[in-house]
Design an enzyme around this catalytic site. Structure first.
Site, short mmCIF file in Angstrom:
data_model
loop_
_atom_site.label_atom_id
_atom_site.label_comp_id
_atom_site.label_asym_id
_atom_site.label_seq_id
_atom_site.Cartn_x
_atom_site.Cartn_y
_atom_site.Cartn_z
N GLU A 60 0.51 -1.33 -0.24
CA GLU A 60 -0.24 -0.09 -0.02
C GLU A 60 0.79 1.17 -0.10
O GLU A 60 0.57 2.24 -0.62
CB GLU A 60 -0.79 -0.05 1.14
CG GLU A 60 -2.26 -1.24 0.99
CD GLU A 60 -1.74 -2.48 1.31
OE1 GLU A 60 -0.52 -2.62 1.88
OE2 GLU A 60 -2.53 -3.28 0.89
N HIS A 129 -11.64 -4.87 7.58
CA HIS A 129 -12.18 -4.57 6.33
C HIS A 129 -13.13 -3.48 6.34
O HIS A 129 -13.59 -2.77 5.39
CB HIS A 129 -12.67 -5.71 5.70
CG HIS A 129 -11.76 -6.74 5.10
ND1 HIS A 129 -10.69 -7.46 6.06
CD2 HIS A 129 -11.48 -7.22 3.96
CE1 HIS A 129 -9.98 -8.23 5.51
NE2 HIS A 129 -10.42 -8.17 4.00
#
Ligand SMILES: Cc1ncc(C[n+]2csc(CCOP(=O)(O)OP(=O)(O)O)c2C)c(N)n1
Lengths: 325, 360
Positions: A60, A129
């Site tokens: 990321e 999530h």
């Protein structure tokens, strides 16, 4: 004009901007062949090829950090963080590097970057999530934060975000990706960043919300009306820039405020809104400001998430409390 | 047990500590080039010493000196074309200057001018990076863009040995190699990250060998040998420009002074160690010996050049001091392209205060 889901609207926005402007590229994990884990980037690789759409290594910080370099050297990257809970891996590159580039270089370099990421609860995801982490980024001057709540807004706001010269964090409520269909124009259009939407006008109480919580609030406002409470519902659409005028105008009219968001309560963006209202409209209030939010725990396991999220029962209770004043 | 000898890395060196080298290899450098190289290094040393002094006098803010690293910085940056990009950390003042950044701008930066981070429009120099290793990704993305556009610019990322422990360094190496982009990772291994010696930073024997795992070439070069640095860098730049992908260069060097002006190096390294590097391995000394051997340099030239450098520094400093430093009101202009209403309100408040008006 056709009826579209939010995910279709998002996909269409990216496709049309890529057609319009060669500098727009898409990168992230599984965004190419797979078309994204939610299919947001479906078909883009086929249409634009592997020089515009990149399945990146699984990193990321790498995705955001290289996007900054790409943006500085002439591209307009749209980077996907697969789920917002993974954004901590890229915290420096997003909150400190992308956000501050214009400032650090005193205007020499800008960072026209869009970071898209699904977030939000009620879909029984694994840990980390579903978390709503928008408040973290409202603390990083230089970033814009956009949180659509329906397909029409998603398309127009995403197009504006892509055309914007500053880095934009575009947070997509995954629960709403396919929940509803609505009329969305086929042609590209912009919705200006920083303009809230009055979802429903009302006289008795102002309910301020954004992103995933908006459809629930809008639905409950209709039910309230049948019970004699006329709520005004505001969908902020953007937290940065914030449409403070629409908020204050509404509060001056109703005198009662409820703020509904999915993120945890303490230091959530609701606290900022409450503070702004107290600075600007305190004496028009006839009741304390009420917040209905996620509780101050990590996002919980699926068996209890419905009780954790702001839900109908908690919102009704909040409104009744407000109306007692 | 795994034996790191299986990963041999010879150190590239053209000039030894006494200024001697293989004559044939040294022939490739013109007299003019040698003088230019030395002049830049000498000037950089003068600048560094002056800045250090000015900090002690309270005329500039915190400063990270680079003395000892002139060969690594100047040798590498002179191998670039003007349109190539550099992504410096706080220690690459010499590289920035030799790539074209005006000295006055350095003074703006170290004096905390509002516009101190703004590099001139025509120069591809990124703002100085404070977050260790973050710029490795920016350089990689920038090089990736050049490749996509079919442009020939190379991006060079400067960082220290400590930065090679950061995740960003590894992500950048990986991205760069996967996409075969024209970026050069230039590590100045000055052997300390503040107080932590390199053997506590990494268990690999060299930093250059880390390149292997990413599928790229890694080279260890004597970072105090400006000619070896130049040659290594030139090869890396040429191959990157030809589309042959990224490269990692480890320049083995030594920081003679403190980490920054608020650091006391005697706490973590012996005075003898630093003195040894200063006496025996100084990058300026060995190049000057070569110049003298070729009849290109004399004590008079040295004195004249140092005096000229000093004058230049004084002029640049005076120019920086004479310039307005900017005000709190200006900082709001560089947050967004267009400030939000709330930000504008804060800017107006700051402006009112600046004008001495009461805030209602
Ligand atoms: C992410 C981050 N962590 C810590 C620091 C504090 N810090 C500044 S310089 C430094 C040492 C860096 O060493 P190295 O990478 O070898 O570069 P050098 O200073 O030797 O040139 C540290 C720990 C920082 N600036 N950024």
């Amino acid at each position: 004009m056709a009826e579209k889901t939010m995910i279709q609207a998002i996909n269409e926005a990216m496709r049309q901007e890529m057609e319009r402007d060669e500098r727009v590229i898409v990168l992230g994990e599984d965004v190419g062949k797979n078309g994204g884990v939610f299919r947001a980037t479906d078909g883009l690789l086929e249409q634009f090829g592997d020089r515009r759409v990149f399945d990146t290594p699984l990193a990321e910080s790498g995705i955001i950090g290289t996007s900054i370099g790409l943006a500085v050297n002439g591209f307009r990257p749209i980077a996907e963080i697969q789920f917002l809970g993974f954004v901590y891996q890229a915290m420096d590159q997003l909150a400190a590097q992308a956000a501050r580039l214009r400032f650090r270089s005193a205007g020499r370099f800008t960072c026209p970057l869009v970071v898209r990421s699904p977030y939000g609860g009620g879909v029984r995801t694994p840990e980390l999530h579903s978390d709503a982490l928008e408040a973290l980024f409202t603390h990083s001057p230089g970033l814009k934060i956009v949180m659509p709540s329906n397909a029409y807004d998603a398309k127009g706001l995403l197009i504006s975000a892509i055309r914007d010269e500053d880095p934009v964090l575009f947070l997509e409520p995954m629960k709403l990706y396919r929940a509803l269909r609505m009329e969305v124009p086929d042609e590209p259009y912009e919705i200006p960043l920083g303009k809230a939407r009055v979802v429903k006008e009302g006289e008795d109480v102002t309910i301020i919300s954004w992103g995933a919580a908006v459809p629930l609030v809008a639905k409950l406002a209709v039910e309230m009306k049948s019970k004699g409470i006329d709520a005004e519902v505001i969908d902020l659409r953007c937290l940065q820039p914030l449409d403070i005028d629409t908020i204050v105008e509404s509060v001056e009219k109703t005198g009662r405020v409820m703020i509904v968001h999915e993120a945890v309560k303490t230091n959530g963006f609701g606290a900022e809104i409450a503070a702004l209202i107290s600075e600007r409209a305190l004496f028009t209030l006839s009741a304390p400001i009420v917040r209905v939010t996620g509780y101050d725990t990590p996002y919980p396991v699926p068996s209890v998430e419905d009780d954790w999220l702001p839900n109908a029962a908690r919102i009704f209770e909040g409104v009744q409390m407000l109306m007692r004043y | 047990m795994f034996d790191q000898n299986q990963l041999p890395f010879d150190m590239v060196q053209l000039l030894d500590e006494n200024g001697n080298g293989d004559e044939e290899a040294l022939q490739q450098f013109s007299d003019e080039f040698l003088v230019t190289l030395y002049k830049w290094m000498r000037k950089a040393r003068v600048i560094d010493e002056r800045l250090l002094k000015m900090q002690r006098q309270g005329r500039i803010g915190t400063y990270a000196p680079f003395s000892g690293q002139e060969a690594a910085q100047i040798g590498s940056v002179l191998a670039l074309e003007k349109e190539d990009w550099i992504f410096p950390s706080y220690r690459e003042i010499a590289a920035c200057l030799a790539h074209g950044l005006p000295l006055t701008q350095i003074f703006h930066y170290v004096r905390g001018h509002v516009l101190g981070g703004r590099t001139p429009e025509h120069l591809n120099i990124f703002p100085i990076q404070i977050i260790i290793g973050a710029q490795t990704l920016h350089a990689t993305g920038c090089a990736w863009a050049a490749k996509l556009k079919g442009e020939k610019q190379v991006s060079v990322c400067y960082f220290g040995d400590g930065a090679t422990s950061e995740g960003d360094f590894h992500e950048a190496m990986n991205f760069a190699s996967v996409y075969q982009v024209p970026v050069i990772f230039f590590c100045q291994n000055n052997q300390y990250a503040i107080s932590v010696p390199v053997h506590k930073q990494t268990a690999s024997w060299t930093i250059a060998q880390k390149a292997i795992a990413y599928g790229m070439k890694g080279v260890l070069v004597d970072g105090n040998d400006a000619l070896a640095v130049y040659k290594t860098m030139k090869e890396a730049v040429d191959s990157a420009r030809n589309g042959e992908g990224p490269m990692l260069i480890e320049a083995l060097t030594y920081r003679l002074g403190p980490h920054t002006t608020s650091d006391d190096p005697t706490k973590y390294r012996s005075a003898e160690e630093a003195e040894q590097w200063r006496r025996k391995k100084d990058p300026l000394h060995r190049l000057r010996v070569l110049l003298e051997k070729r009849g290109l340099w004399t004590e008079e030239k040295e004195e004249a050049w140092v005096a000229q450098a000093n004058d230049e520094i004084t002029a640049a400093y005076e120019e920086a001091v004479a310039a307005e430093t900017g005000s709190i009101v200006d900082v709001f202009d560089y947050v967004y392209g267009k400030p939000s209403k709330l930000l504008q309100e804060q800017q107006q408040e700051a402006a009112r205060r600046k004008q001495g008006k009461e805030v209602k």
